[in-house]
Design a protein around this motif. Structure first.
Motif, PDB file in Angstrom:
ATOM      1  N   THR A   1       0.849  -1.187   0.000  1.00  0.00           N
ATOM      2  CA  THR A   1       0.000   0.000   0.000  1.00  0.00           C
ATOM      3  C   THR A   1       0.882   1.234   0.000  1.00  0.00           C
ATOM      4  O   THR A   1       2.003   1.220   0.521  1.00  0.00           O
ATOM      5  N   TYR A   2       0.353   2.303  -0.576  1.00  0.00           N
ATOM      6  CA  TYR A   2       1.082   3.566  -0.616  1.00  0.00           C
ATOM      7  C   TYR A   2       0.094   4.702  -0.388  1.00  0.00           C
ATOM      8  O   TYR A   2      -0.930   4.805  -1.069  1.00  0.00           O
ATOM      9  N   LYS A   3       0.395   5.546   0.594  1.00  0.00           N
ATOM     10  CA  LYS A   3      -0.441   6.709   0.867  1.00  0.00           C
ATOM     11  C   LYS A   3      -0.064   7.841  -0.077  1.00  0.00           C
ATOM     12  O   LYS A   3       1.042   8.379  -0.011  1.00  0.00           O
ATOM     13  N   LEU A   4      -0.991   8.200  -0.947  1.00  0.00           N
ATOM     14  CA  LEU A   4      -0.757   9.340  -1.832  1.00  0.00           C
ATOM     15  C   LEU A   4      -0.866  10.653  -1.075  1.00  0.00           C
ATOM     16  O   LEU A   4      -0.299  11.658  -1.462  1.00  0.00           O
ATOM     17  N   GLY A   5      -1.630  10.627  -0.018  1.00  0.00           N
ATOM     18  CA  GLY A   5      -1.830  11.803   0.816  1.00  0.00           C
ATOM     19  C   GLY A   5      -2.635  11.402   2.020  1.00  0.00           C
ATOM     20  O   GLY A   5      -2.821  10.219   2.311  1.00  0.00           O
ATOM     21  N   LYS A   6      -3.162  12.387   2.727  1.00  0.00           N
ATOM     22  CA  LYS A   6      -3.895  12.092   3.946  1.00  0.00           C
ATOM     23  C   LYS A   6      -5.160  11.291   3.668  1.00  0.00           C
ATOM     24  O   LYS A   6      -5.584  10.474   4.487  1.00  0.00           O
ATOM     25  N   ASP A   7      -5.776  11.504   2.497  1.00  0.00           N
ATOM     26  CA  ASP A   7      -7.082  10.916   2.211  1.00  0.00           C
ATOM     27  C   ASP A   7      -7.073   9.925   1.057  1.00  0.00           C
ATOM     28  O   ASP A   7      -8.139   9.528   0.588  1.00  0.00           O
ATOM     29  N   SER A   8      -5.911   9.508   0.564  1.00  0.00           N
ATOM     30  CA  SER A   8      -5.874   8.626  -0.602  1.00  0.00           C
ATOM     31  C   SER A   8      -4.851   7.515  -0.390  1.00  0.00           C
ATOM     32  O   SER A   8      -3.792   7.729   0.201  1.00  0.00           O
ATOM     33  N   ILE A   9      -5.171   6.361  -0.931  1.00  0.00           N
ATOM     34  CA  ILE A   9      -4.276   5.212  -0.799  1.00  0.00           C
ATOM     35  C   ILE A   9      -4.395   4.338  -2.036  1.00  0.00           C
ATOM     36  O   ILE A   9      -5.475   4.200  -2.625  1.00  0.00           O
ATOM     37  N   VAL A  10      -3.268   3.770  -2.433  1.00  0.00           N
ATOM     38  CA  VAL A  10      -3.223   2.804  -3.527  1.00  0.00           C
ATOM     39  C   VAL A  10      -2.874   1.449  -2.936  1.00  0.00           C
ATOM     40  O   VAL A  10      -1.968   1.348  -2.090  1.00  0.00           O
ATOM     41  N   ARG A  11      -3.587   0.399  -3.378  1.00  0.00           N
ATOM     42  CA  ARG A  11      -3.363  -0.948  -2.876  1.00  0.00           C
ATOM     43  C   ARG A  11      -3.107  -1.894  -4.030  1.00  0.00           C
ATOM     44  O   ARG A  11      -3.688  -1.751  -5.105  1.00  0.00           O
TER      45      ARG A  11
ATOM     46  N   GLU B   1      -8.543 -33.195  -6.115  1.00  0.00           N
ATOM     47  CA  GLU B   1      -7.532 -32.272  -5.614  1.00  0.00           C
ATOM     48  C   GLU B   1      -8.153 -30.917  -5.286  1.00  0.00           C
ATOM     49  O   GLU B   1      -9.229 -30.580  -5.779  1.00  0.00           O
ATOM     50  N   PRO B   2      -7.492 -30.124  -4.459  1.00  0.00           N
ATOM     51  CA  PRO B   2      -8.000 -28.776  -4.184  1.00  0.00           C
ATOM     52  C   PRO B   2      -8.028 -27.922  -5.449  1.00  0.00           C
ATOM     53  O   PRO B   2      -7.212 -28.097  -6.361  1.00  0.00           O
ATOM     54  N   GLU B   3      -8.969 -27.005  -5.503  1.00  0.00           N
ATOM     55  CA  GLU B   3      -8.956 -25.978  -6.544  1.00  0.00           C
ATOM     56  C   GLU B   3      -7.936 -24.913  -6.145  1.00  0.00           C
ATOM     57  O   GLU B   3      -7.841 -24.532  -4.984  1.00  0.00           O
ATOM     58  N   LYS B   4      -7.187 -24.414  -7.118  1.00  0.00           N
ATOM     59  CA  LYS B   4      -6.069 -23.510  -6.838  1.00  0.00           C
ATOM     60  C   LYS B   4      -6.255 -22.208  -7.617  1.00  0.00           C
ATOM     61  O   LYS B   4      -6.877 -22.194  -8.684  1.00  0.00           O
ATOM     62  N   ILE B   5      -5.675 -21.149  -7.109  1.00  0.00           N
ATOM     63  CA  ILE B   5      -5.864 -19.842  -7.737  1.00  0.00           C
ATOM     64  C   ILE B   5      -4.598 -18.997  -7.627  1.00  0.00           C
ATOM     65  O   ILE B   5      -3.857 -19.082  -6.643  1.00  0.00           O
ATOM     66  N   TRP B   6      -4.346 -18.220  -8.684  1.00  0.00           N
ATOM     67  CA  TRP B   6      -3.450 -17.071  -8.632  1.00  0.00           C
ATOM     68  C   TRP B   6      -4.331 -15.836  -8.773  1.00  0.00           C
ATOM     69  O   TRP B   6      -5.136 -15.740  -9.692  1.00  0.00           O
ATOM     70  N   SER B   7      -4.190 -14.901  -7.857  1.00  0.00           N
ATOM     71  CA  SER B   7      -5.051 -13.720  -7.843  1.00  0.00           C
ATOM     72  C   SER B   7      -4.212 -12.453  -7.895  1.00  0.00           C
ATOM     73  O   SER B   7      -3.192 -12.339  -7.213  1.00  0.00           O
ATOM     74  N   PHE B   8      -4.678 -11.493  -8.714  1.00  0.00           N
ATOM     75  CA  PHE B   8      -4.000 -10.206  -8.870  1.00  0.00           C
ATOM     76  C   PHE B   8      -5.054  -9.107  -8.719  1.00  0.00           C
ATOM     77  O   PHE B   8      -6.057  -9.103  -9.445  1.00  0.00           O
ATOM     78  N   GLN B   9      -4.824  -8.186  -7.780  1.00  0.00           N
ATOM     79  CA  GLN B   9      -5.772  -7.092  -7.573  1.00  0.00           C
ATOM     80  C   GLN B   9      -5.008  -5.801  -7.333  1.00  0.00           C
ATOM     81  O   GLN B   9      -3.939  -5.799  -6.707  1.00  0.00           O
ATOM     82  N   THR B  10      -5.572  -4.714  -7.830  1.00  0.00           N
ATOM     83  CA  THR B  10      -5.016  -3.395  -7.545  1.00  0.00           C
ATOM     84  C   THR B  10      -6.162  -2.403  -7.496  1.00  0.00           C
ATOM     85  O   THR B  10      -7.173  -2.570  -8.187  1.00  0.00           O
ATOM     86  N   GLY B  11      -6.016  -1.399  -6.659  1.00  0.00           N
ATOM     87  CA  GLY B  11      -7.105  -0.437  -6.517  1.00  0.00           C
ATOM     88  C   GLY B  11      -6.659   0.826  -5.823  1.00  0.00           C
ATOM     89  O   GLY B  11      -5.534   0.943  -5.322  1.00  0.00           O
ATOM     90  N   MET B  12      -7.594   1.773  -5.788  1.00  0.00           N
ATOM     91  CA  MET B  12      -7.320   3.069  -5.177  1.00  0.00           C
ATOM     92  C   MET B  12      -8.570   3.524  -4.437  1.00  0.00           C
ATOM     93  O   MET B  12      -9.693   3.324  -4.898  1.00  0.00           O
TER      94      MET B  12
END
Length: 645
Positions: A419-429, A458-469
């Motif tokens: 995570t990165y805080k762009l400022g007091k009220d914003s964040i990127v994840r 067998e178990p079901e498997k996953i690769w997951s990619f997420q990004t947001g703001m």
């Protein structure tokens, strides 16, 4: 084509809206800024991502939090009603009072979603899904929803986690609490009472509830009693014991199904107890150990309607009984020093399932045995470690977990988030995670009616990619946007285990790869003359389509809220889901379902508060159902009162 066009138009409008807002940004008033910061407070602590409280600004997962205040404002009766408002969560339920439900997150299957109550797994061993109408809505302090796999922390949770956190034991000698009562059409009733306080050093929280309805649709009645208690016992300044226990027993009329000539009813019995021990070993190291026991019994009874298909009126068609018991232990160390918050833990569970299927004469004529009994069990243990590393505006969250169970073997789940805080009220994840879901016991070890077990599943498997703001930097609005991509391997599908005939059985197998990708958008304005507008949109593309023929699903949430901050509030809320089902199911979901809530404070003293509330459900008689014989209720109304002391 129409649905793709709608999705593209939504994105264009959102981008246009963002551009306008960016162009008009100017210095905010203190009132506007404080209201925007309600959505993003660095002091808000969440526990689900790493199993230790930390600020939400250090959470890289796509997460939604629902508080007790939110639930009270909705006048909700069940957890399903609450989750139905979460963008990215798709709930399949009839919307009847107390109706059973299935939860899907970002296009997952229902058994992919792990439901927890204070860390206790609530999912059935038999099916892998969770029945959440056994969880009393009144005991909930907040619900933390992770959308996407959380296997590096919780193990089997390919689709996501719904962690229900209950209210705390009290710490004042003067008791506080709430009495709630509501009454609606078709003799629909909901009564609750809770009290918390302390007797000497021991804190307590006690709850009792009763719900019932004659059914907002014919043959869909509901009746439930629930009890819950929690105690906090301090042993010293740095050492304490916690104890909680509860039970619930819904009796449900699922309804009549003339096309199959059956009527269906179900009983669920749930009980649990948990004991925890917390202590500080040093200034930097905390230790927690807990034990729990959880029992669920589900009985579904299906009898003939007497329409000439499966038998005479009342004749047995099929009874299913599932009696499950799980015991478990948790051990966790937390080390906090400098820029690090490290959690290291071990989980152990043992579950047993008694499954009995009893077939009537009609099913026996098709080759079903009169009675099928199985008694599978499973042992599971896991080791996990994660760290939250904070440096200036950055947070880096690596994690890894090793799971082993006696049925499917071992699996390793790594993850890393930032995570990165762009400022007091914003964040990127942003996050990348490897996850899995173990197959339910009935798939691998519990032979059922017309189904063979597959011990090699067998178990079901996953690769997951997420990004947001998430941002509150604009003048009048808070915004959140997330894009995601989930790549699933060894998906479980059903096929015939032998040549097709009346006596053929089905079997679950690992059937290849699927891909789910999409977007979530959410926005809410600051109040203008006490009026707030909010909206949410989620879209999921499925490749290949799921077993119901869905290639894409999407939903809209829209609400208009008035709150004078003194004694009166009102809310108009609309919800729409496009399920994209095969036409043969004769489903209807072209309408928004609109609900309207009023809350009015009528009497206040220094120590008490009395409120009246009024709710109209499905104001415009919208249709939103997946099966023709399981239609959602038409418009219905209820009136209630809440007394806080």
């Amino acid at each position: 084509m129409m649905k793709n066009f709608l999705f593209k138009i939504t994105l264009i409008l959102f981008c246009f809206f963002m551009t306008i807002l960016c162009g008009t940004t100017h210095a905010q008033s203190e009132e506007e800024r404080s209201l925007l910061e309600l959505y993003y407070k660095d002091k808000d602590l969440v526990v689900t991502p790493t199993r230790h409280p930390k600020p939400i600004s250090q959470v890289s997962e796509n997460m939604t939090i629902i508080t007790a205040e939110d639930i009270e404002r909705m006048n909700a009766h069940t957890v399903a009603e609450v989750l139905n408002r979460v963008t990215g969560v798709f709930v399949n339920f009839s919307q009847d009072f107390g109706a059973p439900s299935l939860i899907y997150v970002q296009g997952s299957e229902q058994h992919h979603v792990l439901v927890l109550v204070d860390g206790i797994p609530w999912n059935f061993l038999n099916s892998g899904s969770a029945e959440i109408n056994t969880i009393p809505i009144g005991i909930i302090d907040r619900i933390e929803v992770i959308k996407g796999p959380a296997s590096s922390t919780w193990g089997s949770s390919l689709g996501g986690v719904v962690n229900i956190i209950t209210k705390r034991a009290g710490n004042t000698t003067m008791p506080t609490g709430t009495v709630h009562a509501s009454y609606g059409e078709e003799d629909t009733q909901d009564y609750r009472a809770e009290v918390s306080g302390s007797g000497g050093p021991v804190g307590y929280y006690l709850y009792t509830g009763y719900q019932s309805s004659d059914g907002l649709r014919p043959s869909r009645d509901f009746d439930n009693n629930s009890l819950y208690s929690k105690f906090h016992i301090p042993l010293s300044r740095d050492m304490s014991i916690g104890l909680s226990m509860g039970c619930s027993g819904p009796e449900i009329g699922f309804g009549d199904f003339p096309s199959e000539d059956i009527s269906s009813r179900g009983d669920v019995r749930t009980s649990f107890g948990a004991l925890s021990f917390d202590t500080s070993l040093t200034r930097d190291i905390n230790f927690n150990m807990s034990f729990y026991a959880f029992q669920q019994e589900f009985v579904q009874m299906n009898h003939a309607l007497g329409l000439g298909i499966v038998g005479e009126t009342g004749e047995l068609y099929l009874d299913n009984e599932y009696d499950e018991e799980t015991v478990g232990a948790r051990c966790k160390f937390t080390w906090e020093q400098g820029i690090h918050t490290t959690v290291l833990g071990v989980d152990f569970d043992r579950g047993e399932l008694d499954q009995t299927n009893t077939a009537g004469t009609y099913l026996q004529s098709l080759g079903a045995p009169e009675t099928t009994r199985t008694h599978p069990d499973i042992k599971r243990w896991a080791f996990y470690v994660n760290d939250t590393i904070t440096w200036h505006r950055w947070s880096i969250i690596p994690g890894i977990r090793y799971d082993y169970d006696s049925v499917t073997g071992s699996f390793v789940s790594p993850s890393v988030g930032i995570t990165y805080k762009l400022g007091k009220d914003s964040i990127v994840r942003s996050s990348v995670a490897r996850g899995f879901t173990a197959p339910p016991l009935s798939f691998t070890s519990g032979r059922g009616l017309f189904f063979d077990e597959n011990p090699n599943l067998e178990p079901e498997k996953i690769w997951s990619f997420q990004t947001g703001m998430e941002s509150g930097i604009f003048r009048h609005v808070w915004l959140k946007a997330t894009v995601f991509r989930h790549e699933v391997e060894d998906t479980i599908v059903v096929e015939l285990s032998e040549e097709e005939s009346l006596s053929s059985n089905y079997i679950f197998i690992n059937g290849g790869e699927t891909r789910r990708h999409g977007i979530e958008l959410e926005a809410e304005t600051v109040p203008y003359h006490n009026v707030t507008f909010g909206a949410g949109f989620a879209y999921v593309d499925l490749d290949p389509s799921n077993e119901n023929g869905s290639e894409e699903i999407y939903e809209y949430n829209v609400y208009l809220r008035y709150n004078d901050k003194k004694s009166f509030s009102a809310e108009l809320y609309g919800h729409f889901i496009w399920w994209d089902l095969d036409e043969s199911l004769n489903a209807e979901y072209d309408d928004f379902i609109w609900d309207f809530n009023l809350n009015k404070r009528v009497y206040n003293t220094e120590m008490t508060k009395t409120e009246l509330f009024f709710t109209i459900h499905n104001i415009f008689n919208g249709l939103q159902y997946l099966y023709e014989e399981n239609k959602n209720p038409e418009r219905w109304m209820e009136l209630g009162i809440r007394f806080h002391f």
